[in-house]
Scaffold this motif. Structure first.
Motif, PDB file in Angstrom:
ATOM      1  N   GLY A 140      34.974  -6.002  36.069  1.00  0.00           N
ATOM      2  CA  GLY A 140      36.017  -6.460  36.982  1.00  0.00           C
ATOM      3  C   GLY A 140      35.622  -6.452  38.447  1.00  0.00           C
ATOM      4  N   PHE A 141      34.476  -5.886  38.766  1.00  0.00           N
ATOM      5  CA  PHE A 141      34.029  -5.905  40.157  1.00  0.00           C
ATOM      6  C   PHE A 141      33.441  -7.272  40.494  1.00  0.00           C
ATOM      7  CE2 PHE A 141      33.997  -1.233  39.798  1.00  0.00           C
ATOM      8  CZ  PHE A 141      34.594  -0.903  40.996  1.00  0.00           C
ATOM      9  N   SER A 142      33.623  -7.677  41.742  1.00  0.00           N
ATOM     10  CA  SER A 142      33.053  -8.941  42.203  1.00  0.00           C
ATOM     11  C   SER A 142      31.550  -8.789  42.399  1.00  0.00           C
ATOM     12  CB  SER A 142      33.696  -9.358  43.530  1.00  0.00           C
ATOM     13  OG  SER A 142      33.275  -8.482  44.571  1.00  0.00           O
ATOM     14  N   GLU A 143      30.886  -9.925  42.614  1.00  0.00           N
ATOM     15  CA  GLU A 143      29.436  -9.890  42.848  1.00  0.00           C
ATOM     16  C   GLU A 143      29.116  -9.064  44.093  1.00  0.00           C
ATOM     17  OE1 GLU A 143      25.732 -12.968  43.667  1.00  0.00           O
ATOM     18  OE2 GLU A 143      27.638 -13.744  42.922  1.00  0.00           O
ATOM     19  N   GLN A 144      29.941  -9.192  45.140  1.00  0.00           N
ATOM     20  CA  GLN A 144      29.725  -8.422  46.371  1.00  0.00           C
ATOM     21  C   GLN A 144      29.915  -6.930  46.115  1.00  0.00           C
ATOM     22  OE1 GLN A 144      28.541  -9.333  49.424  1.00  0.00           O
ATOM     23  NE2 GLN A 144      28.520  -7.143  49.797  1.00  0.00           N
ATOM     24  N   ASP A 145      30.941  -6.587  45.348  1.00  0.00           N
ATOM     25  CA  ASP A 145      31.167  -5.175  45.009  1.00  0.00           C
ATOM     26  C   ASP A 145      29.976  -4.598  44.255  1.00  0.00           C
ATOM     27  OD1 ASP A 145      33.710  -5.189  46.162  1.00  0.00           O
ATOM     28  OD2 ASP A 145      34.695  -5.687  44.255  1.00  0.00           O
ATOM     29  N   LEU A 146      29.456  -5.350  43.288  1.00  0.00           N
ATOM     30  CA  LEU A 146      28.312  -4.885  42.517  1.00  0.00           C
ATOM     31  C   LEU A 146      27.076  -4.735  43.398  1.00  0.00           C
ATOM     32  CD1 LEU A 146      28.810  -6.969  39.272  1.00  0.00           C
ATOM     33  CD2 LEU A 146      29.214  -4.524  39.576  1.00  0.00           C
ATOM     34  N   SER A 147      26.917  -5.637  44.361  1.00  0.00           N
ATOM     35  CA  SER A 147      25.808  -5.535  45.308  1.00  0.00           C
ATOM     36  C   SER A 147      25.942  -4.274  46.157  1.00  0.00           C
ATOM     37  CB  SER A 147      25.767  -6.774  46.196  1.00  0.00           C
ATOM     38  OG  SER A 147      24.750  -6.672  47.158  1.00  0.00           O
ATOM     39  N   ASP A 148      27.166  -3.982  46.595  1.00  0.00           N
ATOM     40  CA  ASP A 148      27.409  -2.766  47.384  1.00  0.00           C
ATOM     41  C   ASP A 148      27.118  -1.513  46.558  1.00  0.00           C
ATOM     42  OD1 ASP A 148      28.183  -4.328  49.524  1.00  0.00           O
ATOM     43  OD2 ASP A 148      30.344  -4.090  49.133  1.00  0.00           O
ATOM     44  N   ILE A 149      27.498  -1.535  45.292  1.00  0.00           N
ATOM     45  CA  ILE A 149      27.242  -0.396  44.412  1.00  0.00           C
ATOM     46  C   ILE A 149      25.742  -0.212  44.220  1.00  0.00           C
ATOM     47  CG2 ILE A 149      27.513   0.464  42.047  1.00  0.00           C
ATOM     48  CD1 ILE A 149      30.317  -0.947  42.092  1.00  0.00           C
ATOM     49  N   ALA A 150      25.021  -1.316  44.036  1.00  0.00           N
ATOM     50  CA  ALA A 150      23.563  -1.246  43.876  1.00  0.00           C
ATOM     51  C   ALA A 150      22.916  -0.681  45.144  1.00  0.00           C
ATOM     52  CB  ALA A 150      22.999  -2.624  43.561  1.00  0.00           C
ATOM     53  N   ASN A 151      23.418  -1.088  46.309  1.00  0.00           N
ATOM     54  CA  ASN A 151      22.896  -0.551  47.570  1.00  0.00           C
ATOM     55  C   ASN A 151      23.162   0.945  47.683  1.00  0.00           C
ATOM     56  OD1 ASN A 151      21.887  -3.003  48.438  1.00  0.00           O
ATOM     57  ND2 ASN A 151      23.754  -3.536  49.542  1.00  0.00           N
ATOM     58  N   PHE A 152      24.323   1.379  47.237  1.00  0.00           N
ATOM     59  CA  PHE A 152      24.650   2.805  47.272  1.00  0.00           C
ATOM     60  C   PHE A 152      23.715   3.593  46.357  1.00  0.00           C
ATOM     61  CE2 PHE A 152      26.981   6.468  45.572  1.00  0.00           C
ATOM     62  CZ  PHE A 152      27.159   7.174  46.745  1.00  0.00           C
ATOM     63  N   ILE A 153      23.431   3.034  45.182  1.00  0.00           N
ATOM     64  CA  ILE A 153      22.519   3.700  44.254  1.00  0.00           C
ATOM     65  C   ILE A 153      21.135   3.817  44.886  1.00  0.00           C
ATOM     66  CG2 ILE A 153      21.315   3.459  42.041  1.00  0.00           C
ATOM     67  CD1 ILE A 153      23.957   2.208  40.969  1.00  0.00           C
ATOM     68  N   ASP A 154      20.673   2.755  45.540  1.00  0.00           N
ATOM     69  CA  ASP A 154      19.382   2.806  46.236  1.00  0.00           C
ATOM     70  C   ASP A 154      19.386   3.883  47.313  1.00  0.00           C
ATOM     71  OD1 ASP A 154      18.354   0.791  44.663  1.00  0.00           O
ATOM     72  OD2 ASP A 154      18.746  -0.786  46.149  1.00  0.00           O
ATOM     73  N   PHE A 155      20.499   3.979  48.055  1.00  0.00           N
ATOM     74  CA  PHE A 155      20.631   4.997  49.092  1.00  0.00           C
ATOM     75  C   PHE A 155      20.549   6.397  48.493  1.00  0.00           C
ATOM     76  CE2 PHE A 155      23.686   7.947  51.061  1.00  0.00           C
ATOM     77  CZ  PHE A 155      23.035   8.179  52.257  1.00  0.00           C
ATOM     78  N   MET A 156      21.233   6.619  47.381  1.00  0.00           N
ATOM     79  CA  MET A 156      21.219   7.935  46.733  1.00  0.00           C
ATOM     80  C   MET A 156      19.811   8.293  46.261  1.00  0.00           C
ATOM     81  SD  MET A 156      24.181   9.211  47.066  1.00  0.00           S
ATOM     82  CE  MET A 156      24.070  10.604  45.970  1.00  0.00           C
ATOM     83  N   ARG A 157      19.074   7.316  45.729  1.00  0.00           N
ATOM     84  CA  ARG A 157      17.696   7.571  45.310  1.00  0.00           C
ATOM     85  C   ARG A 157      16.826   7.931  46.507  1.00  0.00           C
ATOM     86  NH1 ARG A 157      17.561   2.737  41.065  1.00  0.00           N
ATOM     87  NH2 ARG A 157      18.202   3.918  39.242  1.00  0.00           N
TER      88      ARG A 157
END
Length: 79
Positions: free
Chosen positions: A17-34
């Motif tokens: 249910g997340f938009s493409e932009q939301d998924l991109s933001d989540i992926a960026n957050f995961i990269d930040f956490m790593r």
């Protein structure tokens, strides 16, 4: 099934249910956490020359950095 696998599966289900932009933001957050996790690893610094045989504690640099940027955090929280 181990706990990590269950948690990953639950996270995957929550992404529906997340938009493409939301998924991109989540992926960026995961990269930040790593990246943040990698920074937490201890780095060994080997000195040479006149500092070669001295034990130097660089932990004071972290405290100095926190004190130096403390005013920015305060202004951000008050603003």
């Amino acid at each position: 099934m181990n706990n990590a696998a269950i948690t990953k599966h639950n996270i995957y289900n929550q992404l529906v249910g997340f938009s493409e932009q939301d998924l991109s933001d989540i992926a960026n957050f995961i990269d930040f956490m790593r990246h943040k996790k990698k920074l937490g690893a201890k780095k060994v610094v080997k000195f040479e020359g006149i500092l070669k045989n001295y034990d130097i504690d660089l932990s004071v640099l972290k405290e100095f950095k926190q004190q130096t940027w403390q005013h920015v955090d305060q202004e951000f929280n008050n603003g």
